[in-house]
Design an enzyme around this catalytic site. Structure first.
Site, PDB file in Angstrom:
ATOM      1  N   GLY A   1      12.422  51.713  37.418  1.00  0.00           N
ATOM      2  CA  GLY A   1      11.405  50.753  37.036  1.00  0.00           C
ATOM      3  C   GLY A   1      10.006  51.314  36.958  1.00  0.00           C
ATOM      4  O   GLY A   1       9.061  50.576  36.661  1.00  0.00           O
ATOM      5  N   VAL A   2       9.840  52.615  37.191  1.00  0.00           N
ATOM      6  CA  VAL A   2       8.499  53.197  37.205  1.00  0.00           C
ATOM      7  C   VAL A   2       7.931  53.348  35.793  1.00  0.00           C
ATOM      8  O   VAL A   2       6.723  53.483  35.610  1.00  0.00           O
ATOM      9  CB  VAL A   2       8.516  54.559  37.937  1.00  0.00           C
ATOM     10  CG1 VAL A   2       9.106  55.652  37.057  1.00  0.00           C
ATOM     11  CG2 VAL A   2       7.119  54.932  38.421  1.00  0.00           C
ATOM     12  N   GLY A   3       8.810  53.330  34.776  1.00  0.00           N
ATOM     13  CA  GLY A   3       8.324  53.399  33.401  1.00  0.00           C
ATOM     14  C   GLY A   3       8.735  54.641  32.636  1.00  0.00           C
ATOM     15  O   GLY A   3       8.101  55.005  31.641  1.00  0.00           O
ATOM     16  N   LYS A   4       9.827  55.290  33.052  1.00  0.00           N
ATOM     17  CA  LYS A   4      10.268  56.522  32.389  1.00  0.00           C
ATOM     18  C   LYS A   4      10.686  56.247  30.936  1.00  0.00           C
ATOM     19  O   LYS A   4      10.277  56.965  30.015  1.00  0.00           O
ATOM     20  CB  LYS A   4      11.435  57.141  33.170  1.00  0.00           C
ATOM     21  CG  LYS A   4      11.097  57.527  34.597  1.00  0.00           C
ATOM     22  CD  LYS A   4      12.264  58.177  35.290  1.00  0.00           C
ATOM     23  CE  LYS A   4      13.458  57.253  35.463  1.00  0.00           C
ATOM     24  NZ  LYS A   4      13.168  56.102  36.349  1.00  0.00           N
ATOM     25  N   SER A   5      11.511  55.229  30.750  1.00  0.00           N
ATOM     26  CA  SER A   5      12.004  54.937  29.406  1.00  0.00           C
ATOM     27  C   SER A   5      10.884  54.442  28.496  1.00  0.00           C
ATOM     28  O   SER A   5      10.833  54.777  27.312  1.00  0.00           O
ATOM     29  CB  SER A   5      13.128  53.885  29.469  1.00  0.00           C
ATOM     30  OG  SER A   5      14.231  54.371  30.212  1.00  0.00           O
TER      31      SER A   5
ATOM     32  N   GLY B   1      11.576  59.709  38.430  1.00  0.00           N
ATOM     33  CA  GLY B   1      10.796  58.724  39.162  1.00  0.00           C
ATOM     34  C   GLY B   1      11.682  57.577  39.597  1.00  0.00           C
ATOM     35  O   GLY B   1      12.834  57.457  39.167  1.00  0.00           O
TER      36      GLY B   1
ATOM     37  N   ASP C   1      18.295  57.576  31.044  1.00  0.00           N
ATOM     38  CA  ASP C   1      18.992  57.071  32.231  1.00  0.00           C
ATOM     39  C   ASP C   1      19.840  58.145  32.916  1.00  0.00           C
ATOM     40  O   ASP C   1      19.602  58.484  34.070  1.00  0.00           O
ATOM     41  CB  ASP C   1      19.857  55.855  31.902  1.00  0.00           C
ATOM     42  CG  ASP C   1      20.377  55.177  33.155  1.00  0.00           C
ATOM     43  OD1 ASP C   1      19.624  55.126  34.151  1.00  0.00           O
ATOM     44  OD2 ASP C   1      21.524  54.703  33.155  1.00  0.00           O
TER      45      ASP C   1
ATOM     46  N   HIS D   1      19.691  61.099  37.483  1.00  0.00           N
ATOM     47  CA  HIS D   1      19.019  59.920  36.944  1.00  0.00           C
ATOM     48  C   HIS D   1      17.637  60.324  36.449  1.00  0.00           C
ATOM     49  O   HIS D   1      16.852  60.933  37.180  1.00  0.00           O
ATOM     50  CB  HIS D   1      18.879  58.844  38.018  1.00  0.00           C
ATOM     51  CG  HIS D   1      18.129  57.638  37.561  1.00  0.00           C
ATOM     52  ND1 HIS D   1      18.617  56.783  36.598  1.00  0.00           N
ATOM     53  CD2 HIS D   1      16.919  57.148  37.914  1.00  0.00           C
ATOM     54  CE1 HIS D   1      17.738  55.812  36.386  1.00  0.00           C
ATOM     55  NE2 HIS D   1      16.702  56.022  37.176  1.00  0.00           N
TER      56      HIS D   1
END
Length: 312
Positions: A159-163, A156, A180, A141
């Site tokens: 919801g931490v902000g990777k995308s 991370g 993802d 992931h």
């Protein structure tokens, strides 16, 4: 290599538009070795130390050698080669098949294929194809991006902000590889390749916005099929009491399938330019690979200033 990894002869034939000269019904045979071979000792009597199961490639030198022999001797040499059970035999440079090849391969159910490519060109292409297809792989992931030619794996918590960070990087001219689900392939003890799983190709999912096709929105240069992973970056929550101003931290590593990748953590806080920090980390890694360290230069300047003060 994982035991269940294989490529069929048909897949290789379709990938390189190979002409089938014989054994079309045998194209389902498995290729399980990532390196092809040019027959040398294979033309001689059987040797137990030569590995079996490699694709055998016949170039101009091999076929010219067979043509120097009389028909019976040529058939004998070809018979020796097929005892090593190649999944298929490929003739390069659109040459005519040597006497006895189709006969021996037909008896042993080995497909015979042909390509207009030269020996050197085809061996390089097929080796790369097989190495990629047969490599040990895992799915994790995360998000994979290419930043100025440097492959970066972003990890991370959900919801931490990777995308969202990947989206910002795309806006700055960098490329998405996978969102993802990232497929990691081990190409060598030092090389890890990042790619998509097919279903998520070109897609980027943003919370509150939805699914984006980055190629349709931002053009072909916003996406890349695969990249060699050079950095593993973990996005974590801000740690108030953590030491955040180190001169230079020791290099840490994250290991995937035995391959060690340099690893850093970036702490998140509102207003922080995370994409800019990732760009800086990628560029700093590149300079390190060139033998330059800003911290070393800074320390050197301090030492020089200290010695100058002592000399006064």
């Amino acid at each position: 290599m994982m035991e269940n990894k294989h490529v069929t002869v048909r897949q290789a034939a379709e990938a390189f538009s190979l002409e089938v000269l014989g054994g079309e019904e045998e194209l389902g045979r498995f290729i399980t070795k990532s390196q092809v071979r040019r027959p040398g000792l294979e033309f001689l009597n059987h040797f137990s130390f030569i590995a079996k199961g490699h694709v055998q490639i016949l170039g101009r030198n091999e076929i010219s050698y067979l043509r120097t022999l009389d028909a019976d001797e040529a058939r004998h040499r070809i018979g020796n080669m097929v005892t090593y059970d190649p999944p298929c035999v490929v003739i390069t440079s659109n040459q005519e098949e040597p006497v006895g090849l189709l006969l021996h391969c037909g008896e042993t159910h080995i497909p015979v294929l042909r390509t207009p490519d030269s020996m050197t060109e085809f061996v390089q292409k097929l080796n790369r194809f097989l190495l990629n297809q047969l490599a040990e792989e895992i799915a994790i992931h995360g998000v994979c991006v290419n930043v100025s030619g440097i492959g970066v794996l972003l990890r991370g918590k959900s919801g931490v902000g990777k995308s969202e960070t990947a989206h910002t990087l795309i806006g700055r001219g960098h490329r998405l590889v996978s969102d993802d689900i990232v497929v990691l392939r081990k190409l060598s003890p030092q090389t890890l390749l990042g790619t998509h799983d097919g279903s998520n190709k070109e897609f980027l999912a943003l919370r509150s916005v939805g699914l984006l096709n980055v190629v349709r929105m931002y053009g072909r240069t916003s996406f890349q099929e695969e990249t060699r992973i050079a950095l593993d970056i973990e996005l974590i929550e801000w740690q108030k009491d953590a030491l955040n101003n180190e001169l230079e931290v020791d290099v840490k590593y994250k290991e995937y399938m035995g391959v060690k990748i340099p690893h850093i953590q970036i702490q998140l806080q509102p207003g922080r330019d995370v994409a800019g920090l990732i760009e800086a980390a990628a560029n700093n890694w590149y300079l390190r690979m060139q033998g330059y360290s800003a911290a070393e230069e800074f320390r050197h300047r301090l030492e020089e200033a200290f010695h100058d003060e002592e000399d006064e």
